[in-house]
Motif scaffolding. Structure first.
Motif, short mmCIF file in Angstrom:
data_model
loop_
_atom_site.label_atom_id
_atom_site.label_comp_id
_atom_site.label_asym_id
_atom_site.label_seq_id
_atom_site.Cartn_x
_atom_site.Cartn_y
_atom_site.Cartn_z
N PHE A 164 98.34 3.05 33.04
CA PHE A 164 98.68 2.20 34.18
C PHE A 164 98.32 2.94 35.48
CE2 PHE A 164 101.74 0.39 31.04
CZ PHE A 164 101.43 -0.96 31.19
N LYS A 165 97.36 3.84 35.36
CA LYS A 165 97.03 4.70 36.51
C LYS A 165 96.36 3.94 37.63
CE LYS A 165 96.60 9.51 36.10
NZ LYS A 165 95.82 10.73 35.85
N ASN A 166 95.54 3.00 37.27
CA ASN A 166 94.84 2.27 38.33
C ASN A 166 94.27 0.97 37.79
OD1 ASN A 166 92.29 2.76 37.06
ND2 ASN A 166 92.53 4.89 37.77
N ASP A 167 93.57 0.27 38.66
CA ASP A 167 92.99 -1.02 38.29
C ASP A 167 91.48 -0.93 38.13
OD1 ASP A 167 93.11 -0.42 40.97
OD2 ASP A 167 94.26 -2.20 41.52
N ASN A 215 103.09 8.55 25.92
CA ASN A 215 102.20 7.48 25.49
C ASN A 215 101.54 6.69 26.61
OD1 ASN A 215 102.50 7.77 22.63
ND2 ASN A 215 104.62 7.00 22.90
N TYR A 216 101.94 6.98 27.84
CA TYR A 216 101.39 6.23 28.97
C TYR A 216 100.96 7.19 30.08
CZ TYR A 216 103.20 2.16 26.62
OH TYR A 216 103.41 1.18 25.69
N SER A 217 99.90 6.83 30.74
CA SER A 217 99.52 7.63 31.90
C SER A 217 99.70 6.81 33.17
CB SER A 217 98.09 8.17 31.77
OG SER A 217 97.16 7.14 31.78
N PHE A 218 100.19 7.47 34.19
CA PHE A 218 100.45 6.85 35.50
C PHE A 218 100.66 7.98 36.49
CE2 PHE A 218 104.20 6.93 32.71
CZ PHE A 218 104.98 7.86 33.38
N TYR A 219 100.61 7.68 37.78
CA TYR A 219 100.83 8.71 38.80
C TYR A 219 102.32 8.87 39.11
CZ TYR A 219 95.92 9.22 39.90
OH TYR A 219 94.60 9.49 39.83
N ILE A 220 102.75 10.12 39.23
CA ILE A 220 104.07 10.39 39.79
C ILE A 220 103.89 10.43 41.29
CG2 ILE A 220 105.98 12.03 39.90
CD1 ILE A 220 105.34 12.77 37.01
N ILE A 227 107.38 6.51 40.40
CA ILE A 227 106.05 6.55 39.77
C ILE A 227 105.28 5.32 40.24
CG2 ILE A 227 106.91 7.76 37.72
CD1 ILE A 227 106.61 5.06 36.19
N ARG A 228 103.97 5.38 40.10
CA ARG A 228 103.16 4.21 40.44
C ARG A 228 102.61 3.59 39.17
NH1 ARG A 228 97.37 3.62 43.61
NH2 ARG A 228 96.62 4.54 41.66
N LEU A 229 102.88 2.31 38.99
CA LEU A 229 102.28 1.57 37.88
C LEU A 229 101.34 0.52 38.46
CD1 LEU A 229 105.50 0.96 35.71
CD2 LEU A 229 103.76 2.76 35.40
N VAL A 230 100.12 0.53 37.98
CA VAL A 230 99.13 -0.42 38.48
C VAL A 230 98.67 -1.31 37.33
CG1 VAL A 230 96.97 -0.67 39.76
CG2 VAL A 230 98.33 1.41 40.02
N THR A 231 98.64 -2.60 37.59
CA THR A 231 98.12 -3.54 36.59
C THR A 231 96.79 -4.09 37.07
OG1 THR A 231 99.32 -5.35 37.66
CG2 THR A 231 100.44 -4.21 35.84
N SER A 232 96.09 -4.73 36.16
CA SER A 232 94.79 -5.28 36.54
C SER A 232 94.47 -6.52 35.72
CB SER A 232 93.70 -4.23 36.32
OG SER A 232 93.32 -4.20 34.95
N TRP A 233 93.30 -7.08 35.95
CA TRP A 233 92.78 -8.20 35.16
C TRP A 233 92.78 -7.83 33.67
CZ3 TRP A 233 88.60 -7.23 32.05
CH2 TRP A 233 87.92 -6.03 32.34
#
Lengths: 345, 345, 345, 345
Positions: free
Chosen positions: D4-7, D301-306, D317-323
């Motif tokens: 969920f790191k980016n879009d 199990n998940y990657s995202f930015y703190i 934390i930052r969770l980013v969703t996308s298409w």
């Protein structure tokens, strides 16, 4: 209407497209830190036969040139280029926009030799003038000529002796290295120049150029420069996937060889039809000199650049072939050319 | 050892020094907002016969050129200059350092004419190339030649027609306007060029150049650019006091006329001694062609630049006169020259 | 109307003027290659007690800062400055105009300490951000505070540990080094900072700043940068003569000591009159907080800057003294101040 | 490991890929002069409901920002941005590298309002400071907040009154315009800002951003700037094909709506689990504040930015969703989050 205008009229070689399709939904880290880019870099290092070069993938040539040259030079230092050099004539002053003068050297065949550069060095004597520091060459050149190994060795030696960086623009490096007159390979470049890029856009990639930095002093913090110039692609994978596909076997060279073969076919037939060329160009750009009336006729079904007026009745045109040029396109063009000639007699 | 190397070997004309001494302990506002600068600007406007020009005082020529040209151009626009132009050869890429290409035009006499510029305009056809936007000329030129009114009128007309700004570097404007071959005055410049500067450093001032902006579109926010380039002098009065003294009567022109007279004297006598000149230069720089052996002898007691080798035995040298050159210095030089000639026969 | 607005309201100290007058008609080489500049440089090296520093003379402070910082940094590197730093607030983005970001650090007294800088370093983690590389400090600062030797030693150590260049803007270095609270001398600077400049304009010179480069890696080709930025004075002697006069004995320090003494006198008397100050400034700038009505009255006969509104009825003003401030000017100001106070009671 | 790191973790939406495949072997002119680009531009103009805007396609965001801002500003002019602005914190000083200062405004929610900007204008009073000329905003912002129509109208009015250009970075414009809290559409932007770009890279395109220039004075010669910055793609079709596909129906908005829906799902479930958020972000980026121990577990199990430490035991934390985010990915993440919570109780 068929176009011989350039070698980037189509998309990408089907294998490239296929590689993009297959990897499409996979998640990867951004900014060139994905495994495709890593593998592409690894393979390129093997081909260059040096493990200690730094490799960075870019989107396009002007971007690559301006990022590299502005990273390599201090504010008072200048680049030297042949008067046909792309950075001098077709990049809208991109290098100057980063603060650096480009010194133009008049040559007739697009290539720089030590004796061409020497007078420019001699003329820059003190702090009232810029300090020449980097020699920019293209291989193949903007007019289709290529460097021999001996020429590059001499140039390399001269640059080292004069503390000049030697930088090679390889927008059409594939065609140069696959020319019948070529006697170099990638590993020679790794040995002879301080930095060069391997052009993908004009040789089958959708987009992409691979910058190779050989000289240690040019490597530090290079990614900062890429980012600052807006050249660090979020989806860096797009470049990695392509270069991996181009170099995991010899696709890159196969495509260039094909382009050259098509150019040779054109050259031979046009020569056989009795026409001369503006310059000997053993790569995928040729510059036949044709009667203006003939050119006009050819333009009805083909597009290409009229390069320069040679005399009141004749002009040189530029024909460019690529991985996508089919033999049937070439044959049709030659047929048309001959039929126009016949009809005029 | 007497120097004919340049026109800035001494300090300032005694009247300038005196004006500085007399005003020394007076308090004034900084940054050119003092009354001396105001008066100097007012008087300059009268001499230029235009009340609507903007005038800004600078310390030196390179600073003036780079501030003005970078203020006048947008990032993609370029300057055009003769191959001898100071911004091209002797300012360490100062213009390029602000992001702008300088297009070099080969001419033999240091002057640009419409027909010299036209091919450069024609060659810059689209967004892959810079957009030529400003024509840089010097008067007198770096090799001592000057523009006639007719030449400047034609150039001005050509620039207007082609939407080019016309900018004149007047480092040696005094000498140009006081040349026997000159048929212009300051007010002609105000009418014919978009911006120019009146050089003080090389004509009796301690330091100082007066920038005159004639074209309305170039005036806005100019002081921001001066400050940003480090050219806004805290003690702006230093410049104001000098230009006031130079122009409150005709001191500026008297000094230039004297310099020219000394150059003419040199020229006539050298000519009479049988030598030719590299170029007709009716201003305070002359370029006699002398035998190398003679030059060597002269260098024992005189310093000057050896400009270029003309043939294996002869070279052109540059002799520069100034407000500070005394007739006795010139006569002594000529005497020495003749005695060397005599001793060799 | 007497001005306490700044320390550059007058011309130059009479001894400076005299030195210019006496040398005026002498011929010297241009561009700082004259014997006056040579001697000045030699003497400065003695005072700094280092023979291996490079010294270059400039005309003004902004010019010095932009030339040095752009010469010292690569394109992706940034300067760090206190939020009051001159390059941040009063140089029209001159550093940014050379391509470099200036990172602002909020501090209350104009001074940077390691703990102020540390967070900025920590926040710049990768190539998506600029790389902090140079710490810019002023001594005395823009608000009159000065560094102690201990403070500078700690900052110097921190910079070395973090591979940061330490650069000191010495526009008012004289006042700092002659402050009663100062415990450093020029030789400490030569040991503790990588480059600094000794300000002349604000301490008795007509114009002029002396740049001292201590760190070897910053020295190379520096004159190219000076010329490129338009800062290489044709009549370099003008600067050499002044610095020679300022430093051949202790004139420079005598002048600064006098300025400080005048500021102390003002400070003591204003303090005695019951007013506080915005900041402790043991140099030639003081910032008393006065009632707005009092300020208004004082403005009738004195000019000075209103620095900032402190509360609805009071503001801090800036009073600057210089070599040219006479004790009688200070006493008259104090007398006026007291008489206004008395008349209001 | 799901990210969920980016879009921009995946390639492109399959319809985009398909459009590239289908057009692949077609020959087109280069540099954005192909029919795909023409059609894409035409359709975009329809969506913006203005025929008189200029539209240019770029590869990436930093490139777009630096090209536009440096083209829009004169050398002494500066941009204003919120302290979270991408050009301020994550573009390696790209704007400064083109010579312009970026003035930082501290705000808490990533958005600029007239009252935030006013003090910066008031503080820039004369030529010793840069001239603020362009307001840079992002929508959605770098921390997920979005502008309402009313906010943008007020900002637009303020900018017009103060002769400031209003520029919107639309890297995540799709998500902003498809937010449940949004009340604007593309045509409002065409009316309220002077230039903005429609981000493709982060909303389904392989690469690509569409720059829309609304203000007439910003349009001239823009392609020169694109080329000079290395941003004029030889195979411009690559961008045209993608934007045509994204906008020929409502794919662009459908993809953004999906991304937002996935973010909302995450937000609601995390909220229901009892956690708070750093900021209200009604777009595809959310910033939940979670216990550090929980974060550590999720990272298996998940990657995202703190994003930032909130207190000794909790971080945002930052969770980013996308298409490309599937509902099943979101549900699995929530399930894991809940199971960790349960196991800890």
């Amino acid at each position: 209407m068929y176009s011989f205008k350039n070698d980037y009229s189509e998309g990408a070689h089907p294998r490239i497209i296929n590689a993009l399709v297959e990897s499409n939904l996979e998640q990867t880290p951004g900014y060139g830190e994905d495994s495709y880019t890593e593998k592409a870099v690894e393979i390129l290092k093997q081909k260059i036969k040096r493990d200690d070069v730094d490799i960075h993938l870019f989107v396009g040539g002007t971007q690559t040139n301006l990022t590299a040259i502005s990273a390599f030079l201090r504010p008072h230092e200048a680049a030297i280029a042949a008067n046909t050099g792309h950075i001098l004539v077709h990049e809208t002053g991109a290098i100057e926009a980063t603060g650096h003068k480009v010194i133009s050297i008049d040559v007739s065949d697009g290539k720089l030799r030590p004796e061409d550069i020497k007078p420019a060095l001699d003329a820059h004597t003190d702090e009232h003038m810029v300090k020449p520091k980097l020699v920019y060459i293209s291989n193949s050149t903007e007019i289709g000529s290529i460097y021999t190994k001996n020429e590059l060795e001499q140039l390399s030696k001269f640059c080292k002796e004069n503390k000049l960086f030697l930088y090679m623009d390889g927008a059409r490096l594939g065609s140069a290295l696959c020319s019948e007159e070529n006697d170099m390979e990638l590993s020679d470049l790794g040995r002879l120049v301080d930095a060069f890029y391997i052009g993908g856009t004009k040789n089958g990639a959708l987009i992409g150029e691979a910058m190779v930095i050989c000289h240690d002093s040019l490597k530090e913090d290079f990614r900062f420069h890429i980012k600052q110039k807006g050249a660090l692609l979020a989806k860096g994978r797009l470049l990695g996937i392509q270069f991996l596909e181009l170099f995991r076997d010899d696709l890159y060279f196969d495509l260039a060889r094909h382009a050259n073969k098509m150019a040779d076919l054109l050259k031979n037939e046009i020569s056989r039809a009795g026409y001369k060329f503006l310059i000997n160009s053993p790569s995928n750009q040729i510059f036949p000199i044709l009667p203006d009336r003939l050119i006009e006729k050819l333009e009805e079904n083909y597009s290409f650049y009229i390069w320069e007026k040679v005399d009141p009745d004749n002009s040189a045109i530029r024909l460019v072939t690529s991985w996508a040029t089919k033999e049937e396109n070439v044959l049709a063009f030659i047929k048309e050319l001959k039929s126009v000639i016949d009809s005029e007699q």
